[in-house]
Design a protein around this motif. Structure first.
Motif, PDB file in Angstrom:
ATOM      1  N   SER A  72       0.837  -1.197   0.000  1.00  0.00           N
ATOM      2  CA  SER A  72       0.000   0.000   0.000  1.00  0.00           C
ATOM      3  C   SER A  72       0.873   1.249   0.000  1.00  0.00           C
ATOM      4  O   SER A  72       2.089   1.170  -0.017  1.00  0.00           O
ATOM      5  CB  SER A  72      -0.909  -0.004   1.236  1.00  0.00           C
ATOM      6  OG  SER A  72      -0.125   0.178   2.399  1.00  0.00           O
ATOM      7  N   ARG A  73       0.224   2.390   0.057  1.00  0.00           N
ATOM      8  CA  ARG A  73       0.987   3.646   0.062  1.00  0.00           C
ATOM      9  C   ARG A  73       1.738   3.841   1.379  1.00  0.00           C
ATOM     10  O   ARG A  73       2.611   4.683   1.485  1.00  0.00           O
ATOM     11  CB  ARG A  73       0.079   4.832  -0.210  1.00  0.00           C
ATOM     12  CG  ARG A  73      -0.987   5.036   0.832  1.00  0.00           C
ATOM     13  CD  ARG A  73      -1.935   6.151   0.406  1.00  0.00           C
ATOM     14  NE  ARG A  73      -3.078   6.188   1.272  1.00  0.00           N
ATOM     15  CZ  ARG A  73      -3.355   7.188   2.074  1.00  0.00           C
ATOM     16  NH1 ARG A  73      -2.577   8.238   2.102  1.00  0.00           N
ATOM     17  NH2 ARG A  73      -4.418   7.151   2.834  1.00  0.00           N
ATOM     18  N   TYR A  74       1.415   3.058   2.390  1.00  0.00           N
ATOM     19  CA  TYR A  74       2.079   3.173   3.692  1.00  0.00           C
ATOM     20  C   TYR A  74       3.397   2.414   3.733  1.00  0.00           C
ATOM     21  O   TYR A  74       4.241   2.677   4.573  1.00  0.00           O
ATOM     22  CB  TYR A  74       1.150   2.685   4.799  1.00  0.00           C
ATOM     23  CG  TYR A  74      -0.141   3.449   4.827  1.00  0.00           C
ATOM     24  CD1 TYR A  74      -0.164   4.777   5.242  1.00  0.00           C
ATOM     25  CD2 TYR A  74      -1.322   2.874   4.406  1.00  0.00           C
ATOM     26  CE1 TYR A  74      -1.343   5.503   5.240  1.00  0.00           C
ATOM     27  CE2 TYR A  74      -2.502   3.581   4.413  1.00  0.00           C
ATOM     28  CZ  TYR A  74      -2.511   4.901   4.823  1.00  0.00           C
ATOM     29  OH  TYR A  74      -3.669   5.613   4.820  1.00  0.00           O
ATOM     30  N   GLY A  75       3.556   1.454   2.863  1.00  0.00           N
ATOM     31  CA  GLY A  75       4.791   0.683   2.806  1.00  0.00           C
ATOM     32  C   GLY A  75       4.687  -0.396   1.759  1.00  0.00           C
ATOM     33  O   GLY A  75       3.670  -1.071   1.639  1.00  0.00           O
ATOM     34  N   GLN A  76       5.726  -0.536   0.971  1.00  0.00           N
ATOM     35  CA  GLN A  76       5.778  -1.555  -0.068  1.00  0.00           C
ATOM     36  C   GLN A  76       6.684  -2.689   0.409  1.00  0.00           C
ATOM     37  O   GLN A  76       7.795  -2.441   0.866  1.00  0.00           O
ATOM     38  CB  GLN A  76       6.338  -0.954  -1.361  1.00  0.00           C
ATOM     39  CG  GLN A  76       5.500   0.157  -1.942  1.00  0.00           C
ATOM     40  CD  GLN A  76       4.329  -0.384  -2.727  1.00  0.00           C
ATOM     41  OE1 GLN A  76       4.479  -1.297  -3.515  1.00  0.00           O
ATOM     42  NE2 GLN A  76       3.157   0.176  -2.490  1.00  0.00           N
ATOM     43  N   HIS A  77       6.210  -3.908   0.303  1.00  0.00           N
ATOM     44  CA  HIS A  77       6.987  -5.077   0.694  1.00  0.00           C
ATOM     45  C   HIS A  77       7.660  -5.642  -0.549  1.00  0.00           C
ATOM     46  O   HIS A  77       7.114  -5.550  -1.654  1.00  0.00           O
ATOM     47  CB  HIS A  77       6.075  -6.132   1.321  1.00  0.00           C
ATOM     48  CG  HIS A  77       6.801  -7.351   1.772  1.00  0.00           C
ATOM     49  ND1 HIS A  77       7.563  -7.375   2.918  1.00  0.00           N
ATOM     50  CD2 HIS A  77       6.904  -8.584   1.232  1.00  0.00           C
ATOM     51  CE1 HIS A  77       8.091  -8.577   3.063  1.00  0.00           C
ATOM     52  NE2 HIS A  77       7.700  -9.329   2.054  1.00  0.00           N
ATOM     53  N   VAL A  78       8.846  -6.221  -0.386  1.00  0.00           N
ATOM     54  CA  VAL A  78       9.544  -6.813  -1.525  1.00  0.00           C
ATOM     55  C   VAL A  78      10.414  -7.970  -1.055  1.00  0.00           C
ATOM     56  O   VAL A  78      10.994  -7.921   0.028  1.00  0.00           O
ATOM     57  CB  VAL A  78      10.386  -5.752  -2.286  1.00  0.00           C
ATOM     58  CG1 VAL A  78      11.461  -5.172  -1.398  1.00  0.00           C
ATOM     59  CG2 VAL A  78      10.996  -6.320  -3.540  1.00  0.00           C
TER      60      VAL A  78
END
Length: 156
Positions: A111-117
């Motif tokens: 989401s715009r709060y945090g991207q996971h990768v």
């Protein structure tokens, strides 16, 4: 019917079962209060200011035949919705978009709060490796930025 012999086991098994019920409280506390390493420095990449944060300090692990390391990418400036695709990898040079698009690992999602990768990485991280983030906008512009690998990640 009462037991004739009051052994140690018969006297303490009730207390032991009560202690066993306390274990989930400890694990629930750990799950609700995770601790993460500090994030890496913020860098400007195109219209975005990003800072990747590793989820642990462990060595890469194998997943679906490739070695990966988990990150959360924090966007301090710019809207992640304006990104067409973004990939993260660790190595001496960034992987090409065609290589990264072949699989489902290395893609930023969230989401715009945090991207996971799940960043693609070699089995052992060396001091010649860097952390690479490549972003492509909807207009087709590609931007790449890198961070040095922290010293405590190096395989010793």
């Amino acid at each position: 019917m009462a037991r004739v012999k009051a052994t140690f086991w018969h006297r303490t098994k009730f207390k032991l079962s009560g202690l066993l019920l306390l274990l989930p409280v400890y694990f629930l506390y750990q799950a609700l209060h995770p601790s993460f390493p500090a994030s890496l420095s913020q860098q400007q990449i195109g219209a975005y200011q990003v800072a990747p944060m590793p989820l642990d300090l462990a060595q890469p692990y194998q997943h679906d035949g490739a070695y990966i390391k988990d990150f959360m990418v924090l966007f301090h400036q710019g809207n992640p919705d304006d990104i067409r695709q973004a990939f993260m990898s660790i190595g001496p040079a960034p992987l090409s978009f065609t290589t990264l698009q072949d699989g489902d690992l290395g893609i930023l999602h969230g989401s715009r709060y945090g991207q996971h990768v799940h960043a693609l990485t070699p089995e052992y991280i060396s001091d010649a490796d860097r952390i690479w983030l490549t972003i492509e906008s909807w207009q087709g512009e590609q931007h790449t930025v890198s961070w040095p690998v922290p010293a405590d990640w190096l395989a010793g």
